[in-house]
Structure formats: structure tokens, C-alpha cells
Design a protein around this motif. Structure first.
Motif, PDB file in Angstrom:
ATOM      1  N   ARG A   1       0.844  -1.126   0.085  1.00 18.82           N
ATOM      2  CA  ARG A   1       0.020  -0.038  -0.177  1.00 18.82           C
ATOM      3  C   ARG A   1       1.057   1.129  -0.469  1.00 18.82           C
ATOM      4  NH1 ARG A   1      -5.589  -0.540   1.707  1.00 18.82           N
ATOM      5  NH2 ARG A   1      -6.128  -2.952   2.196  1.00 18.82           N
ATOM      6  N   PHE A   2       1.727   1.166   0.536  1.00 16.12           N
ATOM      7  CA  PHE A   2       2.536   2.613   1.246  1.00 16.12           C
ATOM      8  C   PHE A   2       3.139   2.848  -0.956  1.00 16.12           C
ATOM      9  CE2 PHE A   2       5.916  -0.641   2.623  1.00 16.12           C
ATOM     10  CZ  PHE A   2       6.366  -0.344   1.933  1.00 16.12           C
ATOM     11  N   VAL A   3       3.330   2.447  -1.264  1.00 18.31           N
ATOM     12  CA  VAL A   3       4.653   1.846  -3.167  1.00 18.31           C
ATOM     13  C   VAL A   3       3.346   1.934  -4.002  1.00 18.31           C
ATOM     14  CG1 VAL A   3       6.181   1.002  -4.163  1.00 18.31           C
ATOM     15  CG2 VAL A   3       6.105   0.771  -1.464  1.00 18.31           C
ATOM     16  N   ARG A   4       2.715   1.263  -3.854  1.00 20.62           N
ATOM     17  CA  ARG A   4       1.409   1.721  -5.272  1.00 20.62           C
ATOM     18  C   ARG A   4       0.447   3.292  -5.227  1.00 20.62           C
ATOM     19  NH1 ARG A   4      -2.388  -3.004  -2.857  1.00 20.62           N
ATOM     20  NH2 ARG A   4      -3.700  -1.768  -0.945  1.00 20.62           N
ATOM     21  N   SER A   5       0.362   3.099  -6.442  1.00 20.69           N
ATOM     22  CA  SER A   5      -0.437   4.537  -6.827  1.00 20.69           C
ATOM     23  C   SER A   5      -1.809   4.344  -7.527  1.00 20.69           C
ATOM     24  CB  SER A   5       0.327   5.171  -7.874  1.00 20.69           C
ATOM     25  OG  SER A   5      -0.215   6.097  -8.222  1.00 20.69           O
ATOM     26  N   ARG A   6      -3.127   4.738  -7.038  1.00 16.03           N
ATOM     27  CA  ARG A   6      -4.203   4.538  -7.799  1.00 16.03           C
ATOM     28  C   ARG A   6      -4.233   5.327  -9.295  1.00 16.03           C
ATOM     29  NH1 ARG A   6      -8.992   1.844  -8.880  1.00 16.03           N
ATOM     30  NH2 ARG A   6     -10.564   3.474  -8.598  1.00 16.03           N
ATOM     31  N   SER A   7      -3.214   5.864  -9.213  1.00 19.22           N
ATOM     32  CA  SER A   7      -3.132   7.115 -10.492  1.00 19.22           C
ATOM     33  C   SER A   7      -3.104   6.096 -12.083  1.00 19.22           C
ATOM     34  CB  SER A   7      -2.182   7.772 -10.689  1.00 19.22           C
ATOM     35  OG  SER A   7      -0.857   7.719 -10.391  1.00 19.22           O
ATOM     36  N   ALA A   8      -2.593   4.403 -11.880  1.00 20.54           N
ATOM     37  CA  ALA A   8      -2.041   4.283 -13.194  1.00 20.54           C
ATOM     38  C   ALA A   8      -3.527   2.932 -13.022  1.00 20.54           C
ATOM     39  CB  ALA A   8      -1.316   2.921 -12.882  1.00 20.54           C
ATOM     40  N   LEU A   9      -3.558   2.632 -12.203  1.00 24.05           N
ATOM     41  CA  LEU A   9      -5.527   1.708 -11.840  1.00 24.05           C
ATOM     42  C   LEU A   9      -6.555   2.557 -12.385  1.00 24.05           C
ATOM     43  CD1 LEU A   9      -7.048  -1.392 -12.745  1.00 24.05           C
ATOM     44  CD2 LEU A   9      -6.569  -0.202  -9.645  1.00 24.05           C
ATOM     45  N   GLY A  10      -6.686   3.668 -12.151  1.00 24.20           N
ATOM     46  CA  GLY A  10      -7.579   5.146 -12.411  1.00 24.20           C
ATOM     47  C   GLY A  10      -7.459   5.364 -13.943  1.00 24.20           C
ATOM     48  N   ALA A  11      -6.416   5.546 -14.656  1.00 28.22           N
ATOM     49  CA  ALA A  11      -5.781   5.502 -15.679  1.00 28.22           C
ATOM     50  C   ALA A  11      -6.265   4.620 -16.670  1.00 28.22           C
ATOM     51  CB  ALA A  11      -5.041   6.357 -16.257  1.00 28.22           C
ATOM     52  N   ALA A  12      -5.893   3.628 -16.426  1.00 22.20           N
ATOM     53  CA  ALA A  12      -6.860   2.257 -17.459  1.00 22.20           C
ATOM     54  C   ALA A  12      -7.990   2.218 -16.979  1.00 22.20           C
ATOM     55  CB  ALA A  12      -6.179   1.202 -17.152  1.00 22.20           C
ATOM     56  N   GLU A  13      -8.552   2.336 -16.288  1.00 22.45           N
ATOM     57  CA  GLU A  13     -10.263   2.076 -15.987  1.00 22.45           C
ATOM     58  C   GLU A  13     -10.756   3.922 -16.911  1.00 22.45           C
ATOM     59  OE1 GLU A  13     -10.873   0.886 -11.841  1.00 22.45           O
ATOM     60  OE2 GLU A  13     -10.259   3.001 -11.543  1.00 22.45           O
ATOM     61  N   LEU A  14      -9.784   4.286 -17.497  1.00 23.74           N
ATOM     62  CA  LEU A  14     -10.919   5.435 -18.044  1.00 23.74           C
ATOM     63  C   LEU A  14     -10.839   5.683 -19.073  1.00 23.74           C
ATOM     64  CD1 LEU A  14     -11.986   8.531 -17.894  1.00 23.74           C
ATOM     65  CD2 LEU A  14      -9.991   9.492 -17.693  1.00 23.74           C
ATOM     66  N   LEU A  15      -9.541   5.056 -19.693  1.00 25.97           N
ATOM     67  CA  LEU A  15      -9.062   4.720 -21.009  1.00 25.97           C
ATOM     68  C   LEU A  15     -10.141   3.955 -21.370  1.00 25.97           C
ATOM     69  CD1 LEU A  15      -5.409   5.618 -20.798  1.00 25.97           C
ATOM     70  CD2 LEU A  15      -6.960   6.873 -22.400  1.00 25.97           C
ATOM     71  N   VAL A  16      -9.713   2.568 -20.755  1.00 21.61           N
ATOM     72  CA  VAL A  16     -10.760   1.055 -21.278  1.00 21.61           C
ATOM     73  C   VAL A  16     -12.385   1.984 -21.494  1.00 21.61           C
ATOM     74  CG1 VAL A  16     -11.874  -0.639 -20.504  1.00 21.61           C
ATOM     75  CG2 VAL A  16      -9.813  -0.290 -20.872  1.00 21.61           C
ATOM     76  N   GLU A  17     -13.052   3.010 -20.842  1.00 19.79           N
ATOM     77  CA  GLU A  17     -14.473   3.322 -20.939  1.00 19.79           C
ATOM     78  C   GLU A  17     -14.167   4.382 -22.255  1.00 19.79           C
ATOM     79  OE1 GLU A  17     -18.089   2.871 -21.002  1.00 19.79           O
ATOM     80  OE2 GLU A  17     -16.713   1.772 -19.443  1.00 19.79           O
ATOM     81  N   ALA A  18     -13.733   4.896 -22.441  1.00 17.03           N
ATOM     82  CA  ALA A  18     -13.225   6.285 -23.234  1.00 17.03           C
ATOM     83  C   ALA A  18     -13.894   5.275 -24.988  1.00 17.03           C
ATOM     84  CB  ALA A  18     -12.206   6.641 -23.174  1.00 17.03           C
TER      85      ALA A  18
END
Length: 78
Positions: free
Chosen positions: A61-78
Motif C-alpha cells: 500500500r505504501f508504494v502503489r499508486s491508484r493513478s495507473a489503475l485509474g487511468a486504465a479504467e478511464l481509457l478502457v471506458e473512453a
């Protein structure tokens, strides 16, 4: 009554639309929504998201970032 549309990947792929969607959209809009969900199934977006989720979960948890996962979710839906 809630307008929802989504796809279920797997051996028996399905596109699910709620009564809310059916009652609120025109025929052409409904056809577009179904085509959009079928495109998710054809492109196997579930596998793309699964890979990003696995990478996200693999890091502490202290290393990971939600930004990559969030970006993938956004791009897949676009």
C-alpha cells in the motif's frame, strides 16, 4: 428503474441493460449503448483491467499508486 448498462465477459458473454435504460433512451441510443458494451467484450477490456488490478494489488500500500489503475479504467471506458 436505475439506468444501468454493462457487459459480463466469459464463455457466455452478456450485455445487460436495465429497464431504466430501455425506458429512457431512444431506439438509436439503445443500439449505440449495446454496441458500446459489445465493443468492450470484443476488445477484452476485462483482461486489460485485470492486469492493472493485479499489478496494483501486487505492490504494498505504501508504494502503489491508484493513478495507473485509474487511468486504465478511464481509457478502457473512453
Amino acid at each position: 428503474a436505475q439506468p444501468l448498462a454493462y457487459c459480463l465477459p466469459g464463455l457466455r458473454q452478456r450485455v445487460v441493460v436495465s429497464e431504466g435504460v430501455v425506458h429512457r433512451l431512444t431506439r438509436d441510443e439503445l443500439i449505440a449503448v449495446i454496441a458500446h458494451e459489445r465493443a468492450h467484450l470484443r476488445a477484452r477490456h476485462d483482461l486489460v483491467l485485470e492486469a492493472f488490478i493485479a499489478l496494483h494489488e501486487a505492490f504494498p500500500r505504501f508504494v502503489r499508486s491508484r493513478s495507473a489503475l485509474g487511468a486504465a479504467e478511464l481509457l478502457v471506458e473512453a
